[in-house]
Design a protein around this motif. Structure first.
Motif, PDB file in Angstrom:
ATOM      1  N   VAL A  30     -11.275  -3.160 -31.186  1.00 26.70           N
ATOM      2  CA  VAL A  30     -11.566  -2.118 -30.206  1.00 26.70           C
ATOM      3  C   VAL A  30     -12.734  -2.523 -29.313  1.00 26.70           C
ATOM      4  O   VAL A  30     -12.692  -2.330 -28.088  1.00 26.70           O
ATOM      5  N   VAL A  31     -13.780  -3.069 -29.914  1.00 30.34           N
ATOM      6  CA  VAL A  31     -14.945  -3.504 -29.128  1.00 30.34           C
ATOM      7  C   VAL A  31     -14.536  -4.568 -28.119  1.00 30.34           C
ATOM      8  O   VAL A  31     -14.941  -4.525 -26.946  1.00 30.34           O
ATOM      9  N   ILE A  34     -12.556  -2.950 -25.292  1.00 28.16           N
ATOM     10  CA  ILE A  34     -13.393  -2.175 -24.372  1.00 28.16           C
ATOM     11  C   ILE A  34     -14.250  -3.088 -23.512  1.00 28.16           C
ATOM     12  O   ILE A  34     -14.347  -2.910 -22.288  1.00 28.16           O
ATOM     13  N   HIS A  54      -7.759 -11.159 -29.029  1.00 25.44           N
ATOM     14  CA  HIS A  54      -7.470  -9.734 -29.240  1.00 25.44           C
ATOM     15  C   HIS A  54      -6.201  -9.550 -30.079  1.00 25.44           C
ATOM     16  O   HIS A  54      -6.164  -8.739 -31.004  1.00 25.44           O
ATOM     17  N   TRP A 131      -3.352   2.715 -25.430  1.00 25.69           N
ATOM     18  CA  TRP A 131      -4.560   3.526 -25.564  1.00 25.69           C
ATOM     19  C   TRP A 131      -4.623   4.213 -26.928  1.00 25.69           C
ATOM     20  O   TRP A 131      -5.698   4.672 -27.354  1.00 25.69           O
ATOM     21  N   TYR A 134      -7.270   3.025 -29.385  1.00 23.59           N
ATOM     22  CA  TYR A 134      -8.619   3.573 -29.301  1.00 23.59           C
ATOM     23  C   TYR A 134      -8.706   4.903 -30.055  1.00 23.59           C
ATOM     24  O   TYR A 134      -9.741   5.217 -30.650  1.00 23.59           O
ATOM     25  N   VAL A 167     -18.906   0.233 -31.428  1.00 26.57           N
ATOM     26  CA  VAL A 167     -17.935   0.850 -30.524  1.00 26.57           C
ATOM     27  C   VAL A 167     -18.638   1.712 -29.482  1.00 26.57           C
ATOM     28  O   VAL A 167     -18.319   1.635 -28.285  1.00 26.57           O
ATOM     29  N   ALA A 170     -20.312  -0.483 -26.969  1.00 28.27           N
ATOM     30  CA  ALA A 170     -19.339  -1.081 -26.053  1.00 28.27           C
ATOM     31  C   ALA A 170     -18.873  -0.077 -25.005  1.00 28.27           C
ATOM     32  O   ALA A 170     -18.698  -0.420 -23.823  1.00 28.27           O
ATOM     33  N   VAL A 171     -18.693   1.179 -25.420  1.00 26.36           N
ATOM     34  CA  VAL A 171     -18.261   2.213 -24.469  1.00 26.36           C
ATOM     35  C   VAL A 171     -19.327   2.439 -23.405  1.00 26.36           C
ATOM     36  O   VAL A 171     -19.031   2.479 -22.197  1.00 26.36           O
ATOM     37  N   ARG A 174     -19.470  -0.489 -21.052  1.00 23.67           N
ATOM     38  CA  ARG A 174     -18.324  -0.462 -20.135  1.00 23.67           C
ATOM     39  C   ARG A 174     -18.523   0.604 -19.061  1.00 23.67           C
ATOM     40  O   ARG A 174     -18.199   0.381 -17.884  1.00 23.67           O
ATOM     41  N   ARG A 186     -13.717   8.189 -17.192  1.00 20.86           N
ATOM     42  CA  ARG A 186     -15.130   7.999 -17.521  1.00 20.86           C
ATOM     43  C   ARG A 186     -15.705   9.226 -18.217  1.00 20.86           C
ATOM     44  O   ARG A 186     -16.529   9.104 -19.129  1.00 20.86           O
ATOM     45  N   ALA A 189     -14.417   9.174 -21.844  1.00 21.73           N
ATOM     46  CA  ALA A 189     -15.145   8.169 -22.623  1.00 21.73           C
ATOM     47  C   ALA A 189     -16.565   8.632 -22.932  1.00 21.73           C
ATOM     48  O   ALA A 189     -17.071   8.411 -24.043  1.00 21.73           O
TER      49      ALA A 189
END
Length: 228
Positions: A30-31, A34, A54, A131, A134, A167, A170-171, A174, A186, A189
């Motif tokens: 996941v990281v 993202i 990945h 998706w 996630y 995670v 990373a979010v 991003r 956005r 998230a």
């Protein structure tokens, strides 16, 4: 009850180890997904290499999930059926927490199947299903925290904290790299990256970290699953 049942059988240890490794690998997958998407994609590494890494991480994740599921079903202590591995909330043993794990597994299976049919489905449909990976991550995290009898161990708590921090970090990274487009994405998230740590902290404080959590989880089993 035998001494082996008190300390845990090899299958029990295999299930816990497989589940923990699967969570770590899912977190890494996941990281990577993202951190390498959109404008955040690294410039010095080709997309092919990132995509290959990945994919390999995803396959490793599914392999260890398989180990986790098989050893849990074969373990005679909890008496799980094979149907529990694909049908959520149908177990007589902690159906809520095991059901979360099954739901996460089903989501990842959907991603795997659609990835194999990517050229037939088209990129837009494939991305829509992709998706789900996630969404599977926080579900798997709560499954591990709620079900795990070793949640109160310091090492296990540090592992959960590392997964969560990776995670969420990373979010936010991003989001910092994202442009002004996709406002809805956005906002989703941002809310998720804020809500998941708060909800998890409250849940840990009120549930697994409190004495008698195993008995409380067993009560939930009786109410939801009709167990003994």
């Amino acid at each position: 009850m035998t001494t082996l049942a008190l300390v845990g059988s090899p299958l029990w240890y295999g299930s816990r180890a497989g589940g923990t490794l699967a969570l770590l690998l899912l977190t890494a997958t996941v990281v990577l997904g993202i951190a390498s998407g959109g404008r955040a994609s690294p410039r010095r590494i080709g997309r092919f290499e990132i995509g290959l890494l990945h994919r390999n991480l995803s396959l490793l994740t599914l392999m260890f999930i398989a180990v986790h599921v098989v050893t849990a079903v074969l373990d005679p202590f909890v008496h799980l059926s094979w149907a529990v591995s694909v049908v959520p909330f149908g177990a007589s043993y902690r159906p809520l927490w095991l059901g979360l794990g099954t739901a996460a597994f089903d989501l990842l299976l959907a991603v795997l199947v659609t990835s194999a049919l990517r050229h037939r489905l088209g990129v837009r449909r494939w991305k829509a299903v992709h998706w789900l990976a996630y969404a599977a991550w926080p579900i798997a995290l709560f499954h591990s925290v709620g079900t795990g009898t070793d949640t109160r161990l310091p090492l296990q708590l540090w592992l959960y904290a590392a997964c969560l921090a990776s995670v969420v970090g990373a979010v936010w990274w991003r989001l910092a790299k994202a442009g002004p487009e996709r406002v809805v994405g956005r906002w989703v998230a941002t809310v998720a990256a804020t809500a998941v740590p708060v909800v998890l902290a409250v849940f840990l404080a009120a549930g697994p970290l409190q004495p008698g959590w195993a008995q409380r989880a067993a009560t939930t089993t009786i109410l939801l699953g009709g167990g003994r």
